[in-house]
Design a protein around this motif. Sequence first.
Motif, PDB file in Angstrom:
ATOM      1  N   ARG A 197       0.862  -1.286   0.073  1.00  0.00           N
ATOM      2  CA  ARG A 197       0.206   0.307  -0.111  1.00  0.00           C
ATOM      3  C   ARG A 197       1.474   1.537   0.157  1.00  0.00           C
ATOM      4  NH1 ARG A 197      -4.284  -1.811   4.776  1.00  0.00           N
ATOM      5  NH2 ARG A 197      -5.353  -4.089   3.338  1.00  0.00           N
ATOM      6  N   ASP A 198       1.819   1.245   0.725  1.00  0.00           N
ATOM      7  CA  ASP A 198       2.330   2.542   1.028  1.00  0.00           C
ATOM      8  C   ASP A 198       4.226   2.722   0.175  1.00  0.00           C
ATOM      9  OD1 ASP A 198       1.168   3.160   2.969  1.00  0.00           O
ATOM     10  OD2 ASP A 198       2.301   2.566   4.537  1.00  0.00           O
ATOM     11  N   VAL A 199       4.270   1.532  -0.903  1.00  0.00           N
ATOM     12  CA  VAL A 199       5.611   1.569  -1.169  1.00  0.00           C
ATOM     13  C   VAL A 199       5.299   1.021  -3.447  1.00  0.00           C
ATOM     14  CG1 VAL A 199       7.795   0.521  -2.272  1.00  0.00           C
ATOM     15  CG2 VAL A 199       6.916   0.423   0.788  1.00  0.00           C
ATOM     16  N   GLU A 200       4.412  -0.266  -3.297  1.00  0.00           N
ATOM     17  CA  GLU A 200       5.089  -0.752  -4.792  1.00  0.00           C
ATOM     18  C   GLU A 200       3.242  -0.021  -5.333  1.00  0.00           C
ATOM     19  OE1 GLU A 200       4.961  -4.838  -5.509  1.00  0.00           O
ATOM     20  OE2 GLU A 200       2.635  -5.019  -5.905  1.00  0.00           O
ATOM     21  N   ARG A 201       2.052   0.151  -4.562  1.00  0.00           N
ATOM     22  CA  ARG A 201       0.995   0.632  -5.366  1.00  0.00           C
ATOM     23  C   ARG A 201       0.961   1.771  -5.701  1.00  0.00           C
ATOM     24  NH1 ARG A 201      -3.956  -2.716  -2.588  1.00  0.00           N
ATOM     25  NH2 ARG A 201      -4.015  -4.478  -3.769  1.00  0.00           N
ATOM     26  N   LEU A 205       4.838   1.356  -9.774  1.00  0.00           N
ATOM     27  CA  LEU A 205       5.304   0.101  -9.259  1.00  0.00           C
ATOM     28  C   LEU A 205       4.875  -1.638 -10.065  1.00  0.00           C
ATOM     29  CD1 LEU A 205       8.001  -0.013  -6.596  1.00  0.00           C
ATOM     30  CD2 LEU A 205       8.191   1.121  -8.899  1.00  0.00           C
ATOM     31  N   PRO A 206       4.796  -2.233 -10.972  1.00  0.00           N
ATOM     32  CA  PRO A 206       4.442  -3.552 -11.166  1.00  0.00           C
ATOM     33  C   PRO A 206       4.431  -4.277 -10.566  1.00  0.00           C
ATOM     34  CG  PRO A 206       7.283  -3.647 -11.864  1.00  0.00           C
ATOM     35  CD  PRO A 206       6.817  -2.053 -11.564  1.00  0.00           C
ATOM     36  N   PRO A 207       3.020  -4.328 -10.648  1.00  0.00           N
ATOM     37  CA  PRO A 207       2.802  -5.868  -9.680  1.00  0.00           C
ATOM     38  C   PRO A 207       3.662  -6.919  -9.754  1.00  0.00           C
ATOM     39  CG  PRO A 207       0.844  -5.410 -10.953  1.00  0.00           C
ATOM     40  CD  PRO A 207       2.297  -4.432 -11.868  1.00  0.00           C
ATOM     41  N   ASP A 223       9.129 -13.107  -0.543  1.00  0.00           N
ATOM     42  CA  ASP A 223       7.428 -12.621  -0.027  1.00  0.00           C
ATOM     43  C   ASP A 223       7.127 -11.809  -1.371  1.00  0.00           C
ATOM     44  OD1 ASP A 223       7.993 -12.736   2.824  1.00  0.00           O
ATOM     45  OD2 ASP A 223       9.745 -11.410   3.155  1.00  0.00           O
ATOM     46  N   VAL A 224       8.350 -10.921  -2.288  1.00  0.00           N
ATOM     47  CA  VAL A 224       7.563 -10.229  -3.677  1.00  0.00           C
ATOM     48  C   VAL A 224       8.533 -10.755  -4.539  1.00  0.00           C
ATOM     49  CG1 VAL A 224       6.785  -8.496  -4.664  1.00  0.00           C
ATOM     50  CG2 VAL A 224       6.729  -8.630  -1.771  1.00  0.00           C
ATOM     51  N   GLU A 225       8.167 -10.917  -5.198  1.00  0.00           N
ATOM     52  CA  GLU A 225       9.304 -11.074  -6.773  1.00  0.00           C
ATOM     53  C   GLU A 225       8.409 -10.732  -8.025  1.00  0.00           C
ATOM     54  OE1 GLU A 225       9.457 -14.960  -7.523  1.00  0.00           O
ATOM     55  OE2 GLU A 225      10.729 -15.750  -6.263  1.00  0.00           O
ATOM     56  N   TYR A 226       9.874 -10.218  -8.593  1.00  0.00           N
ATOM     57  CA  TYR A 226       9.454  -8.932  -9.973  1.00  0.00           C
ATOM     58  C   TYR A 226      10.130  -9.942 -10.645  1.00  0.00           C
ATOM     59  CZ  TYR A 226       7.552  -5.848  -6.679  1.00  0.00           C
ATOM     60  OH  TYR A 226       7.255  -5.061  -5.722  1.00  0.00           O
ATOM     61  N   ASP A 227       8.424 -10.541 -11.569  1.00  0.00           N
ATOM     62  CA  ASP A 227       9.461 -11.333 -12.840  1.00  0.00           C
ATOM     63  C   ASP A 227       8.835 -10.709 -14.083  1.00  0.00           C
ATOM     64  OD1 ASP A 227      10.072 -13.558 -14.566  1.00  0.00           O
ATOM     65  OD2 ASP A 227       8.875 -14.660 -13.476  1.00  0.00           O
ATOM     66  N   PRO A 228       9.539 -10.278 -15.218  1.00  0.00           N
ATOM     67  CA  PRO A 228      10.740 -11.245 -15.304  1.00  0.00           C
ATOM     68  C   PRO A 228      12.057  -9.730 -14.955  1.00  0.00           C
ATOM     69  CG  PRO A 228       9.629 -10.380 -17.285  1.00  0.00           C
ATOM     70  CD  PRO A 228       8.968  -9.563 -16.225  1.00  0.00           C
TER      71      PRO A 228
END
Length: 315
Positions: A197-201, A205-207, A223-228
């Motif tokens: 809620r405070d950083v990504e959205r 940033l991409p989901p 916890d969180v992966e940014y693929d690819p």
Amino acid sequence: MRTEEQAGVITRRQSIAGGLTDEHIRARLSSGRWQRASAGVYYTFSGEPTRPAVLWAALLTAGPGAVLSHQTAAELIGLIDRPEPPIHVSVPSQRHITPVAGVQLHRRHHTPVAAPAREPARTTAEDTVIDLTQAANDVDTAVGWVARACARRLTTPDRLRAALATRGRLRWRDALTAAVADVAAGCHSVLELRYLRDVERPHGLPPGIRQRRRQEPQTTYSDVEYDPFGLVVELDGRAAHEDPGRDRRRDQVSAVRGWMTLRFGWADVRRRPCESAAAIAVLLRRAGWSARPTRCGPLCRLPGGSLEPGGSSVP
């Protein structure tokens, strides 16, 4: 009288129904074979009562329609790891009960009850979670109960959503409803919810992919992966990361796959969300992310045209 079903606790009414008289009860109390738990409720043994016996005594003292609730129900279902005083008991709203030492009474109109075999009656997992959210001192603590209950697989977001809808008056309804939705998306802790809620959205940033299971060479969860883009974000909340060896293993698994790991704690997410977003954006851009992060508001501290250390623009 099958007192073993009540952890060795019995009421006067149950004793009489089982064939004993008041004289028999007095004799057993005088000899020390029984102990008085409260008025009309007895331990049918000598020595220190066990925790289950204490809970049964509190429940039987409260009388018909009473159920264990709040932290005490949470203890029974595994939502908390150790007993917390006082014992919480919910009773029908129309009942008038004399206060009991060591017992916190709650009055309610309707209580869905779960009563597994050989266990004292208690509120359902969903009602237990909602009760705890309403007793919380702040919204972070409240949504934390939602995340913890689902992470421990004691309930599901769908069941919590349905239970929330049955409550007429509810503090933080919007925040709790949003938390249920975010937990359904894979957030397992308050820190993960805050990151989303405070950083990504808010910074565009991409989901990320949440709680992805990996088995190379052993089972780990990111916890969180940014693929690819080959980037893993691990969120180190103290309670969830008491095993530093587990964290190292997860980092090693990511490194073997050629992925970079960024770790953020509470201060990074709550006090420096814009700077944290900028750091992630730099690595995503280097890995081929074609978009740019967005400012979360007029006071956003996200750098304008320079996201690289030293002031150079991200290519």
